[in-house]
Write a protein that holds these residues in place. Structure first.
Motif, short mmCIF file in Angstrom:
data_model
loop_
_atom_site.label_atom_id
_atom_site.label_comp_id
_atom_site.label_asym_id
_atom_site.label_seq_id
_atom_site.Cartn_x
_atom_site.Cartn_y
_atom_site.Cartn_z
N ILE A 108 0.85 -1.18 0.00
CA ILE A 108 0.00 0.00 0.00
C ILE A 108 0.89 1.24 0.00
CG2 ILE A 108 -1.82 1.25 1.18
CD1 ILE A 108 -2.62 -1.49 0.08
N SER A 109 0.70 2.09 -0.98
CA SER A 109 1.51 3.29 -1.10
C SER A 109 0.71 4.35 -1.85
CB SER A 109 2.80 3.00 -1.86
OG SER A 109 2.51 2.65 -3.21
N ASP A 115 -2.32 5.06 -8.89
CA ASP A 115 -2.51 4.21 -10.07
C ASP A 115 -3.95 3.72 -10.17
OD1 ASP A 115 0.12 4.56 -10.78
OD2 ASP A 115 0.80 2.63 -9.99
N ALA A 116 -4.52 3.30 -9.04
CA ALA A 116 -5.90 2.82 -9.04
C ALA A 116 -6.86 3.93 -9.43
CB ALA A 116 -6.26 2.26 -7.66
N ASP A 121 -10.39 2.83 -10.90
CA ASP A 121 -10.72 1.74 -9.99
C ASP A 121 -10.92 2.31 -8.58
OD1 ASP A 121 -11.08 -0.61 -8.63
OD2 ASP A 121 -9.32 -1.62 -9.45
N LEU A 122 -12.06 2.93 -8.37
CA LEU A 122 -12.34 3.58 -7.09
C LEU A 122 -12.50 2.57 -5.97
CD1 LEU A 122 -14.85 6.34 -8.25
CD2 LEU A 122 -12.41 6.58 -7.78
N ILE A 127 -10.34 0.57 -0.77
CA ILE A 127 -9.80 -0.47 0.10
C ILE A 127 -8.45 -0.03 0.67
CG2 ILE A 127 -8.85 -2.81 0.14
CD1 ILE A 127 -10.99 -3.58 -1.91
N MET A 128 -7.61 0.54 -0.17
CA MET A 128 -6.28 0.96 0.29
C MET A 128 -6.35 2.17 1.20
SD MET A 128 -3.78 0.30 -3.01
CE MET A 128 -4.86 0.91 -4.31
N LEU A 129 -7.27 3.09 0.93
CA LEU A 129 -7.40 4.29 1.74
C LEU A 129 -8.16 4.04 3.04
CD1 LEU A 129 -8.31 6.87 -1.05
CD2 LEU A 129 -6.26 6.95 0.37
#
Length: 252
Positions: A108-109, A115-116, A121-122, A127-129
């Motif tokens: 996760i960066s 990039d997502a 790709d929201l 998910i990452m945020l």
């Protein structure tokens, strides 16, 4: 500016959050003080040892330092975790790295999140945020073209050329009165109307007719509908907006 913005200008990677958004987020955490250092020519020329001695030791009197596992600092990025540990042992402060957070084998960066968002790709970005991607800003006056075609918009100037997202999205807006309002938003440079050098966030709220100029709001991105495009006429744009609204309502 951020370091890459200083060195690369408009070619720098887009910011996920503006400074004010970061400050607001920090206010929701148990943070006592937030230090914002202006990155300029003088600061860019700090070598790693000077960064440690003058900023961390003399000015901040640091006792314990937490950094990311890929943290680099100082001129030419020569400073790293190992150098901090070395100076910590010498000057009496401890250093801790956060380690990488992995999700399904992906680190996760900010780059992965960017990039997502860049490909629309929201869901992956959320998910990452840990929350929906959002943009905050103050509603300002625009040219009011949207009002003339039946789709008035709340405009937020983004003051930058590059943005993590671009195109038309199903969104919600908060920050007005405690409610969350559904709508549709365009992020881009409005190529149908000759375009602009900086991106603008334009949000049309469904079944909404209030004066919200000057309000500081947050726009939450739910689903990407399409890329921004240039239309041959105002009529063609209006017809497409009608289709976009119907598509957006399916996700809200």
């Amino acid at each position: 500016p951020q370091p890459l913005e200083y060195f690369l200008g408009d070619n720098a990677p887009s910011r996920l959050m503006r400074l004010r958004e970061k400050v607001i987020s920090c206010q929701q955490l148990p943070v006592d003080h937030l230090l914002v250092v202006k990155f300029n020519r003088c600061f860019a020329n700090y070598d790693a040892e000077r960064f440690i001695d003058e900023l961390l030791i003399q000015r901040l009197n640091v006792k314990h330092l937490v950094v990311g596992d890929d943290f680099h600092f100082g001129k030419a990025r020569r400073g790293n975790f190992a150098l901090l540990k070395e100076h910590g042992q010498r000057h009496g402060f401890t250093v801790e790295d956060t380690g990488s957070y992995m999700l399904d084998g992906l680190r996760i960066s900010s780059t992965a999140i960017r990039d997502a968002l860049g490909v629309g790709d929201l869901a992956a970005a959320e998910i990452m945020l840990g929350q929906r991607y959002s943009v905050c800003g103050r509603v300002s006056h625009g040219d009011q073209r949207g009002r003339t075609i039946g789709y008035p918009t709340a405009n937020i100037q983004l003051f930058r050329k590059n943005t993590p997202v671009n195109g038309v999205f199903a969104v919600t807006m908060t920050g007005l009165d405690g409610n969350e309002y559904p709508g549709i938003a365009n992020v881009g440079t409005r190529p149908t109307f000759a375009g602009s050098s900086k991106a603008v966030l334009e949000t049309h709220l469904f079944d909404f007719d209030k004066d919200i100029y000057g309000h500081y709001v947050e726009v939450h991105f739910v689903k990407k509908i399409r890329d921004e495009q240039r239309f041959a006429s105002l009529e063609a744009l209006t017809a497409q907006i009608h289709k976009d609204v119907q598509a957006a309502k399916l996700f809200l």
